[in-house]
Design an enzyme around this catalytic site. Sequence first.
Site, short mmCIF file in Angstrom:
data_model
loop_
_atom_site.label_atom_id
_atom_site.label_comp_id
_atom_site.label_asym_id
_atom_site.label_seq_id
_atom_site.Cartn_x
_atom_site.Cartn_y
_atom_site.Cartn_z
CE LYS A 82 -3.95 2.10 2.43
NZ LYS A 82 -4.96 1.92 3.50
CB SER A 155 -7.86 3.90 2.85
OG SER A 155 -7.31 3.00 3.76
CB SER A 179 -9.12 0.93 5.18
OG SER A 179 -10.01 2.02 5.13
#
Length: 467
Positions: A82, A155, A179
Amino acid sequence: MSADPLHYKSITEISGLFRHGELQPSEVTAAMLNRIAELDGRFHGYATVLAERAMAQAKRCDDEIAKGIWRGPLHGVPIGLKDLCYTTFAPTAGGTTIHANFVPSFNATIVDRLERAGAVTLGKLKMTEGAYTSHHPNDQAPLNPWNIDYWVGSSSSGSGVVTSAGLCYGSIGSDTGGSIRFPSATCGLTGIKPTWGRVSRHGVFPLADSLDHVGPMCRSAADAAAMLGVIAGADINDPTTLRAPVPNYLAGLGDGIRGLRIGVDRKYTQEGIDPQVVAALKDAERMLADLGADIREIKFPAYEKLVSMWIPMCSIETAEAHLGTYPSRKSEYGPDLAQLIEQGRSMSGIEIAAVHHERLKFSGSLAALFGDIDLLLIPTMPVPIPTLTKMGEYGTDPNVLLSILRFTAVFDFSGSPTITLPMGLASDNMPLSMQLVGPHLSEDVLARAGHAFQSATDWHTRRPPLD
């Protein structure tokens, strides 16, 4: 060897093939990069693809394994990060335009741990702006590979997309209000939100420090356990990490769940919940009972007030995290993140104290509940996956947004570990999802229970209609 195509094989299977010389990391990495080139233009999961670096890493893994060097179950396995994880070898934008060209001087602790374990980093994965609810208006949001007209979660959207579409074998996500869990649910994945402090947040862009959790998003409980075992543990650079020893999460996966006490509050999990979600959860409960679990009726602590405080709490900590760029660069922020920060900047000390006290009360009540049970069974979401159109309608109704958070946000407040598991398909053939929640530092039990459920069901093997 399983019948799964190469890009959908499990981390544990690929790892075994590497170790026994039946495949090489370089050929798997090359195949994965080709698949990214073929498909990611449709789904937009990657912020940055690191093809040349990934191939160099993979060839080093080839050489090491050929020499008998074995770094563990992630050795040679291609993964994604991420884009809030600091990396010296690629920009770390955190979903923002402000940091679009920011290249940190050090790696996040979890990045170093993954690469020391031999993982091959394919690239950085797209995310919402600042890890809040929406993507920056100038960024193309990732699209759900199961159906591009449906929500892809919040997210960690890029992590959900690329792992589900077979564009990596596992990924890192973060969870402040849901998320890791929402994108796992919407993409048919298994995600572990660890105990707060189980995984270092050093070198990870914060949304709200006391709520932020970092964890793996994979296609099975076993794969998530393999990744968690690498990234978990105390970190001198993050004094909030827990000093408890990290167990071998893979070692006890096959031990089953006979006698495990699983709590169910039917009012909490059924009243006001979509009938398709309820039906699938009942099926999952029966399966867990058939596997030997002791299903117990419990009463979940009062949660409504705490859920209503998630946005205020998040706003306070987000405002603090962005002091260096907000309001000095306010014009470069998207509207949703800017609104959150403005709310945080307007909060009074009395309001902050009220949130803190409610959080303490709920966390204490939940800890007491876990004196009588080992795990809690709940849905991930109160409704099947919404379409993008429906999500737009939800955005105008704060009550609906709070309803969506009812099964996720409270466990960020309490810091409790959870595992998210596919549990069926809705009438539109989109995944349905459940959670098991445990007391602090029970990730080994969660992984074992998730693996037992997945050994008796095949929901986690269903794939988006791409191939």
